[in-house]
Design a protein around this motif. Structure first.
Motif, mmCIF file in Angstrom:
data_model
loop_
_atom_site.group_PDB
_atom_site.id
_atom_site.type_symbol
_atom_site.label_atom_id
_atom_site.label_comp_id
_atom_site.label_asym_id
_atom_site.label_seq_id
_atom_site.Cartn_x
_atom_site.Cartn_y
_atom_site.Cartn_z
ATOM 1 N N LEU A 1 -2.847 -4.384 -17.971
ATOM 2 C CA LEU A 1 -1.599 -4.123 -17.248
ATOM 3 C C LEU A 1 -0.724 -5.367 -17.232
ATOM 4 O O LEU A 1 0.485 -5.285 -17.473
ATOM 5 C CB LEU A 1 -1.896 -3.680 -15.812
ATOM 6 C CG LEU A 1 -2.410 -2.263 -15.636
ATOM 7 C CD1 LEU A 1 -3.000 -2.083 -14.244
ATOM 8 C CD2 LEU A 1 -1.299 -1.248 -15.892
ATOM 9 N N CYS A 2 -1.313 -6.510 -16.947
ATOM 10 C CA CYS A 2 -0.540 -7.754 -16.893
ATOM 11 C C CYS A 2 -0.028 -8.166 -18.271
ATOM 12 O O CYS A 2 1.060 -8.717 -18.386
ATOM 13 C CB CYS A 2 -1.382 -8.873 -16.277
ATOM 14 S SG CYS A 2 -1.722 -8.628 -14.528
ATOM 15 N N GLU A 3 -0.803 -7.886 -19.303
ATOM 16 C CA GLU A 3 -0.417 -8.271 -20.660
ATOM 17 C C GLU A 3 0.550 -7.288 -21.308
ATOM 18 O O GLU A 3 1.497 -7.701 -21.999
ATOM 19 C CB GLU A 3 -1.668 -8.384 -21.549
ATOM 20 C CG GLU A 3 -2.590 -9.517 -21.179
ATOM 21 C CD GLU A 3 -3.928 -9.437 -21.909
ATOM 22 O OE1 GLU A 3 -4.013 -8.748 -22.952
ATOM 23 O OE2 GLU A 3 -4.898 -10.054 -21.425
ATOM 24 N N ALA B 1 0.595 -6.903 3.455
ATOM 25 C CA ALA B 1 1.069 -5.799 2.614
ATOM 26 C C ALA B 1 1.965 -6.306 1.491
ATOM 27 O O ALA B 1 1.865 -5.853 0.346
ATOM 28 C CB ALA B 1 1.811 -4.775 3.468
ATOM 29 N N VAL B 2 2.826 -7.263 1.798
ATOM 30 C CA VAL B 2 3.703 -7.846 0.771
ATOM 31 C C VAL B 2 2.871 -8.539 -0.296
ATOM 32 O O VAL B 2 3.134 -8.404 -1.496
ATOM 33 C CB VAL B 2 4.724 -8.811 1.412
ATOM 34 C CG1 VAL B 2 5.442 -9.645 0.354
ATOM 35 C CG2 VAL B 2 5.745 -8.025 2.241
ATOM 36 N N ALA B 3 1.832 -9.262 0.124
ATOM 37 C CA ALA B 3 0.959 -9.934 -0.852
ATOM 38 C C ALA B 3 0.258 -8.912 -1.737
ATOM 39 O O ALA B 3 0.154 -9.097 -2.959
ATOM 40 C CB ALA B 3 -0.063 -10.806 -0.121
ATOM 41 N N LEU B 4 -0.213 -7.814 -1.146
ATOM 42 C CA LEU B 4 -0.887 -6.765 -1.915
ATOM 43 C C LEU B 4 0.044 -6.165 -2.961
ATOM 44 O O LEU B 4 -0.294 -6.056 -4.136
ATOM 45 C CB LEU B 4 -1.391 -5.669 -0.964
ATOM 46 C CG LEU B 4 -1.988 -4.420 -1.602
ATOM 47 C CD1 LEU B 4 -3.298 -4.753 -2.298
ATOM 48 C CD2 LEU B 4 -2.211 -3.343 -0.551
ATOM 49 N N PHE B 5 1.262 -5.785 -2.547
ATOM 50 C CA PHE B 5 2.209 -5.157 -3.471
ATOM 51 C C PHE B 5 2.862 -6.163 -4.414
ATOM 52 O O PHE B 5 3.517 -5.772 -5.361
ATOM 53 C CB PHE B 5 3.277 -4.386 -2.694
ATOM 54 C CG PHE B 5 2.834 -3.024 -2.256
ATOM 55 C CD1 PHE B 5 3.087 -1.915 -3.030
ATOM 56 C CD2 PHE B 5 2.140 -2.858 -1.070
ATOM 57 C CE1 PHE B 5 2.672 -0.653 -2.634
ATOM 58 C CE2 PHE B 5 1.715 -1.598 -0.661
ATOM 59 C CZ PHE B 5 1.976 -0.495 -1.449
ATOM 60 N N GLY B 6 2.679 -7.449 -4.165
ATOM 61 C CA GLY B 6 3.254 -8.468 -5.029
ATOM 62 C C GLY B 6 2.329 -8.943 -6.130
ATOM 63 O O GLY B 6 2.724 -9.748 -6.977
ATOM 64 N N ARG B 7 1.089 -8.461 -6.153
ATOM 65 C CA ARG B 7 0.161 -8.893 -7.197
ATOM 66 C C ARG B 7 0.685 -8.419 -8.556
ATOM 67 O O ARG B 7 1.188 -7.286 -8.669
ATOM 68 C CB ARG B 7 -1.236 -8.342 -6.940
ATOM 69 C CG ARG B 7 -1.866 -8.907 -5.670
ATOM 70 C CD ARG B 7 -3.310 -8.547 -5.496
ATOM 71 N NE ARG B 7 -3.562 -7.124 -5.574
ATOM 72 C CZ ARG B 7 -4.567 -6.507 -4.976
ATOM 73 N NH1 ARG B 7 -5.422 -7.185 -4.238
ATOM 74 N NH2 ARG B 7 -4.742 -5.210 -5.106
ATOM 75 N N PRO B 8 0.566 -9.253 -9.594
ATOM 76 C CA PRO B 8 1.139 -8.901 -10.906
ATOM 77 C C PRO B 8 0.656 -7.564 -11.452
ATOM 78 O O PRO B 8 1.444 -6.798 -12.011
ATOM 79 C CB PRO B 8 0.702 -10.059 -11.817
ATOM 80 C CG PRO B 8 0.440 -11.189 -10.892
ATOM 81 C CD PRO B 8 -0.028 -10.592 -9.596
#
Length: 196
Positions: free
Chosen positions: A29-31, A95-102
């Motif tokens: 997903l990240c790549e 929640a912001v950290a969770l949804f901000g993961r690449p």
């Protein structure tokens, strides 16, 4: 009369296969993004068979969902301090950290599109949100209500929809730019909604 065995048939599933497939999914997903993350590529990267993937996850969307929102990893928990403002800020920041993961940002547009036609995926989203943000917000609101910090009519479900909806739209349309101010602004809005 012989008692029927309750043991599962066949070999038990190897948890290393699950872990390798989920790790491969996050990496791809990240790549490559959601569209180019395929079951074939996941299987090759994880060094497992396509059958092993499909035995565990009947669709790409479901393996992606579990990879980016693993049940043991996406539970928001706040060590409530007895102050609604502080507790809400901690929850929203998590929640912001969770949804901000690449990997989450890469997955969400495709997952949202697939959810329109996939009831199992919608149920997985709903269950994950309720188990994390919904339950935690309900607990925090109950405690704050007992202290007289929350006006009547405020529900955990509505607050959860405000947080999740904001973060979904932000991740899909804008990505992860300037998430810190978003956490502060969203916390202020929720606090205002709670106090009236």
């Amino acid at each position: 009369m012989v008692a029927e065995s309750k043991a599962p048939l066949g070999r038990p599933r190897d948890p290393r296969v699950d872990a390798a497939a989920l790790r491969a999914t996050r990496e791809l997903l990240c790549e490559l993004g959601y569209a180019d993350t395929t079951i074939d590529r996941i299987a090759r990267r994880a060094r497992v068979s396509r059958t092993a993937i499909y035995r565990r996850w009947p669709s790409k969307a479901l393996i992606v969902h579990e990879a980016v929102f693993p049940p043991a990893d996406n539970r928001l928990h706040v060590a409530a301090c007895g102050n609604l403002e502080t507790d809400l800020r901690e929850l929203v920041t998590g929640a912001v950290a969770l949804f901000g993961r690449p990997e989450v940002v890469a997955a969400l547009p495709g997952l949202m599109a697939d959810a329109a036609a996939d009831e199992r995926l919608r149920q997985a989203f709903r269950a994950g949100l309720e188990a994390s943000a919904g339950n935690e917000l309900a607990r925090l609101l109950d405690e704050a209500r007992s202290r007289g910090e929350v006006r009547s009519g405020v529900t955990a479900g509505t607050l959860m929809h405000l947080v999740a909806g904001t973060l979904l739209v932000r991740a899909v349309a804008w990505g992860t730019d300037e998430l810190d101010p978003l956490a502060d602004e969203l916390s202020d809005l929720l606090l205002h909604a709670c106090r009236g």
